[in-house]
Enzyme design. Structure first.
Site, PDB file in Angstrom:
ATOM      1  N   ARG A  85       0.825  -1.209   0.000  1.00 53.19           N
ATOM      2  CA  ARG A  85       0.000   0.000   0.000  1.00 53.19           C
ATOM      3  C   ARG A  85       0.861   1.261   0.000  1.00 53.19           C
ATOM      4  NH1 ARG A  85      -5.364   0.902  -0.876  1.00 53.19           N
ATOM      5  NH2 ARG A  85      -5.511  -1.260  -0.203  1.00 53.19           N
ATOM      6  N   GLY A 330      -1.286  -3.589   8.925  1.00 55.20           N
ATOM      7  CA  GLY A 330      -2.401  -4.514   8.875  1.00 55.20           C
ATOM      8  C   GLY A 330      -2.693  -4.953   7.458  1.00 55.20           C
ATOM      9  N   HIS A 332      -4.862  -3.855   5.185  1.00 56.41           N
ATOM     10  CA  HIS A 332      -4.923  -2.791   4.191  1.00 56.41           C
ATOM     11  C   HIS A 332      -3.522  -2.330   3.796  1.00 56.41           C
ATOM     12  CE1 HIS A 332      -6.309   1.244   2.599  1.00 56.41           C
ATOM     13  NE2 HIS A 332      -7.236   0.441   2.108  1.00 56.41           N
ATOM     14  N   CYS A 333      -2.597  -2.375   4.742  1.00 55.47           N
ATOM     15  CA  CYS A 333      -1.236  -1.883   4.515  1.00 55.47           C
ATOM     16  C   CYS A 333      -0.449  -2.759   3.536  1.00 55.47           C
ATOM     17  CB  CYS A 333      -0.464  -1.810   5.828  1.00 55.47           C
ATOM     18  SG  CYS A 333      -1.274  -0.865   7.129  1.00 55.47           S
ATOM     19  N   ILE A 334      -0.779  -4.042   3.447  1.00 55.10           N
ATOM     20  CA  ILE A 334       0.011  -4.939   2.602  1.00 55.10           C
ATOM     21  C   ILE A 334      -0.656  -5.210   1.258  1.00 55.10           C
ATOM     22  CG2 ILE A 334       1.040  -6.000   4.643  1.00 55.10           C
ATOM     23  CD1 ILE A 334      -0.629  -8.528   4.016  1.00 55.10           C
TER      24      ILE A 334
END
Length: 344
Positions: A85, A330, A332-334
């Protein structure tokens, strides 16, 4: 004009990056195996709903091919971090040119170039992934990460002062300059600025206030907000401040805002201090939602129910995200969605 669709818009695929050995993955064999397994579990959960492309460092190709489902597309490229992300492109479309995909290539400097960060290889992934997707690459001089912004798809972007105006990122920027760049690259005509993010995000390995762990658009004028209800946790006060800032920003524009609370899990601390465990850091996919799980059955189930209702009945599935949060992020971050491009 380029426009970033809402995450709820149809996707062609989700992009991820496979872990590689280094500080983020961990020092012990057990830590490394946990990291590989968690990134793989998220990829396989997404794959139930839409295609996945995985960027893989040359050093990890053998492992990636062994662990990942054979239908996952692999793009081999050098990386030193694997938070897709943040290091990857932000995909946009051009409503005036059907079928055209854009990829905003922000400057990535490892969340402000802290002493521990290795980021120079991953800083090239925005362009590499954008070109591999067949997108027009849109170069930006703004240091930014995808986790530091969230759009409603209708012209509004959520930002935080401590990320976009971080002197380690953009020492000469002001709100007006950042907003102009959000308009040019994302089609965002209106920015809603929050003063900060969650408390743990300001520790040595934090992002200094990414918005995608505290607030996310479920729809136009509908925001999902992290809700820390335990007054013993400093984010109890933080989330109250953020709620007030959101309400005031929308009221100033004469717009009605609906806020849906996503209660935090009961756990307040881990081995490194207070936690920032948040169900807001989920990924919306075609027909579903990939939700963070924290080993608390009742809380995880409640989050799935709230997310299913907020997103109009999409099926929510949980992946244990504790290994991700222990490493600084989390689900969403990856991940990074690639929107479908409108065609004639």
């Amino acid at each position: 004009m380029w426009r970033m669709p809402a995450e709820t818009a149809p996707h062609d695929r989700t992009w991820m990056a496979f872990p590689r050995e280094g500080l983020t993955l961990g020092d012990s064999d057990a830590e490394r195996e946990e990291g590989y397994a968690t990134w793989t579990a998220v990829a396989h959960a997404v794959l139930e709903f839409e295609p996945v492309t995985m960027v893989v460092d040359p050093s990890e190709m053998t492992r990636a091919r062994r662990m990942l489902d054979s239908s996952i597309e692999i793009l081999e490229a050098p990386i030193d971090e694997f938070w897709m992300r943040d290091m990857g492109p932000t995909f946009v479309v051009d409503p005036d040119r059907p079928g055209v995909l854009g990829a905003v290539d922000w400057i990535f400097n490892g969340w402000g170039d802290p002493a521990w960060a290795e980021w120079r290889k991953s800083a090239r992934i925005g362009r590499i992934a954008g070109e591999a997707a067949g997108a027009e690459v849109i170069s930006s001089l703004l240091v930014a990460e995808g986790g530091g912004l969230h759009v409603d798809g209708a012209g509004t972007v959520l930002l935080t002062d401590t990320v976009q105006l971080d002197p380690r990122r953009n020492p000469y920027a002001d709100r007006a300059g950042v907003e102009a760049e959000m308009l040019r690259t994302l089609g965002a005509e209106r920015a809603v600025w929050l003063s900060r993010g969650l408390t743990r995000d300001y520790d040595e390995f934090g992002t200094n206030g990414h918005v995608d762990i505290v607030a996310a658009f479920a729809d136009v004028d509908h925001i999902l907000l992290h809700d820390q209800r335990d007054a013993a946790h400093p984010d109890h006060e933080v989330t109250a401040i953020i709620r007030r800032e959101l309400e005031e920003a929308y009221a100033a524009d004469g717009r009605a805002l609906r806020i849906t609370s996503l209660p935090a899990p009961a756990t307040l601390r881990d081995d490194d201090g207070i936690v920032d465990w948040s169900y807001v850091n989920h990924l919306v996919v075609n027909g579903g939602v990939i939700a963070c799980g924290f080993g608390e059955e009742a809380a995880d189930a409640e989050a799935r129910e709230i997310l299913t209702e907020a997103y109009g009945g999409r099926r929510a599935v949980t992946v244990d995200a504790r290994p991700l949060f222990a490493r600084g992020g989390g689900i969403h971050c990856i991940t990074q969605q690639q929107p479908s491009t409108p065609r004639v």
